[in-house]
Design an enzyme around this catalytic site. Structure first.
Site, short mmCIF file in Angstrom:
data_model
loop_
_atom_site.label_atom_id
_atom_site.label_comp_id
_atom_site.label_asym_id
_atom_site.label_seq_id
_atom_site.Cartn_x
_atom_site.Cartn_y
_atom_site.Cartn_z
N LYS A 18 -4.82 -6.22 2.09
CA LYS A 18 -5.86 -5.80 3.04
C LYS A 18 -7.14 -6.51 2.70
O LYS A 18 -7.38 -6.86 1.54
CB LYS A 18 -6.09 -4.30 2.94
N1 GLU Z 1 -4.54 -3.61 10.39
C1 GLU Z 1 -3.29 -3.14 10.88
C2 GLU Z 1 -2.72 -2.09 9.96
O1 GLU Z 1 -3.43 -1.39 9.29
C3 GLU Z 1 -2.34 -4.28 11.19
C4 GLU Z 1 -1.92 -5.10 10.03
C5 GLU Z 1 -1.10 -6.34 10.42
O2 GLU Z 1 -0.77 -6.50 11.58
O3 GLU Z 1 -0.82 -7.11 9.51
O4 GLU Z 1 -1.55 -1.84 9.94
#
Ligand code: GLU
Length: 476
Positions: A107
């Site tokens: 993240k």
């Molecule tokens: N930010 C989104 C999540 O928390 C999507 C992550 C992604 O598509 O890699 O799942």
């Protein structure tokens, strides 16, 4: 009242992990290896804006590399910090494992209020952040693939993709370095709606099981169910819209930054969304009761509560008063570990974040595969499928002609049957299948083990087991 203090977001995730892992029989040391975050990179970079140098702080955290690339969004918000990014990266690991997206967890975040900047300024900032990450392989199609999260969207992903491509001019797979891109920049149909769509599919699957509904004291279908949604951003908006328009649910409450709206007969989601876009908030919206303290609506009577905004909104201070018998966590971490204990004891069923909002990363997975295969889904099969369907229609037409008034094809059948699946239909079908299979894997554990009394623990058990097996396969 309880005298417990609230742990941080990362500690909260760890507590939930620990609760589940106690019920498992992992080899010594593996539990710790899975729980800890492998690495967090902090970057401070300067961008010259409005005649002065501005310094920004950003993070990219890699929780687990049991599979690569690692995956997870990039968040733009003033509250971004290392603890939060690490908690979110951990959730990505468990989320990807649960829905069988072949990624590790990661993240990113940038401490910034994007509303304070012009578009061209945001582009400069995003490109510089992307440069810092890409040069360390923290953006890379085979190692680390970001995506949108709170405060970012297609536009930012397009800038990131372009920045990576400029730095890696001979990488034929450059587009796969990030997902959530606009369609014309290598994106996939249905990615924007994906997380909200996933919430809808998750609820539909939950409502297929009498036993599960009964655990929450609910019955029947989604039709007419009273739903309160917190956050009408991309996720909350799509979830609420689809549930109202396609499943007949009643959106009785919407909570936003500047207050809450309540209407027992159901709110018009599209109208509220348009009002927010035009006026910057829900204040003044005509067809509803307005509450200045919107968070009070989290405690309102309803059938389903959908927190779709920030983490920690249901916590020790309000959990006792939450009346919803079913909560589906469209946001990441909206219920703290302490609140989770309280709600569980009250008999509330929680469909956990790592499953409920996995629609986003699932469709990101499809986008990544599309980028690596360099072809749109359905391009090869669609017309062939239509041609074969045409054969059936021709035969039925012959029958229709000779049967006179005694038999004819149903209205619309011809058009519906003839239409071959395009990319959007295929993406939705893949997402639906993913959400169903993942739910079934959780409920299997939930109902088959006496020591598992909630879906979150079940979700952790399924996903930790998958992560452990990957480590084992790697000889670790
Ligand atoms: N930010 C989104 C999540 O928390 C999507 C992550 C992604 O598509 O890699 O799942």
């Amino acid at each position: 009242m309880t005298s417990r203090t609230e742990p941080s977001f990362r500690e909260s995730v760890d507590l939930m992990f620990n609760r589940a892992v106690k019920l498992m029989d992992l080899p010594p040391g593996l539990e710790e290896k899975i729980r800890v975050c492998n690495a967090t990179y902090t970057v401070r970079f300067g961008v010259r804006l409005r005649g002065a140098m501005h310094t920004f702080t950003g993070y990219r955290s890699v929780h687990s590399e049991h599979m690569e690339p690692v995956k997870g969004g990039i968040r733009y918000a003033t509250g971004v910090n290392q603890d939060e990014v690490e908690a979110l990266a951990a959730l990505m690991t468990y989320k990807c494992a649960l829905v069988e997206a072949p990624f590790g967890g990661s993240k990113g975040g940038l401490c910034i209020d994007p509303r304070e900047y012009e578009e061209h300024e945001l582009e400069l900032i995003t490109r510089r952040f992307a440069y810092e990450l890409a040069k360390r392989d923290l953006i890379n199609p085979s190692q680390n693939v970001p995506a949108p999260d709170m405060g970012t969207g297609e536009r930012e992903m397009a800038w990131i993709a372009d920045q990576y491509a400029r730095m890696n001019t001979t990488d034929i797979n450059a587009k796969a370095c990030v997902t959530g891109k606009p369609l014309n920049a290598g994106g996939i149909s249905g990615r924007v709606e994906a997380t909200g769509r996933g919430v809808q599919y998750a609820l539909r699957e939950f409502f297929r099981y009498e036993e599960d509904k009964a655990a929450a004291g609910l019955s029947g279908t989604l039709d007419g169910k009273r739903i309160i949604v917190q956050g009408l951003g991309n996720v909350g908006y799509h979830a609420a819209k689809f549930l109202a328009e396609e499943d007949g649910s009643r959106i009785t409450g919407i909570i936003e930054r500047d207050g809450g709206l309540f209407n027992a007969d159901g709110l018009d989601v599209e109208a509220v969304r348009n009002w927010i876009v035009k006026n910057g908030g829900v204040t003044g919206y005509p067809d509803a009761q307005y509450l200045e303290d919107g968070s009070k609506l989290l405690e309102e009577d309803c059938d389903i509560l959908i927190p779709a905004a920030l983490e920690g909104v249901i916590n020790l201070s309000n959990a006792e008063r939450v009346k919803a018998p079913l909560i589906i966590e469209a946001a990441n971490g909206p219920v703290t570990a302490g609140a989770d204990d309280i709600l569980r004891k009250k008999g509330c069923v929680i469909i956990p974040d790592m499953y409920a909002n996995a629609g986003g990363v699932t469709v990101s997975y499809f986008e990544w595969v599309k980028n690596l295969s360099h072809i749109r889904f359905g391009r090869m099969q669609r017309r062939q499928e239509e041609a074969r369907h045409q054969l059936v229609i021709d035969e039925l037409q012959r029958l229709d002609d000779v049967m006179g008034d005694t038999w004819s094809m149903s209205p619309n059948f011809k058009d519906k049957y003839l239409k071959g699946a395009g990319e959007l239909e295929l993406v939705r079908s893949g997402l639906d299948d993913t959400m169903r299979v993942a739910y079934q894997s959780m409920r299997e554990v939930w109902h088959s083990r006496d020591d598992v009394t909630d879906l979150r623990t079940a979700a952790y058990l399924v996903s930790i087991d998958k992560v452990a097996k990957s480590y084992h396969a790697k000889g670790l």
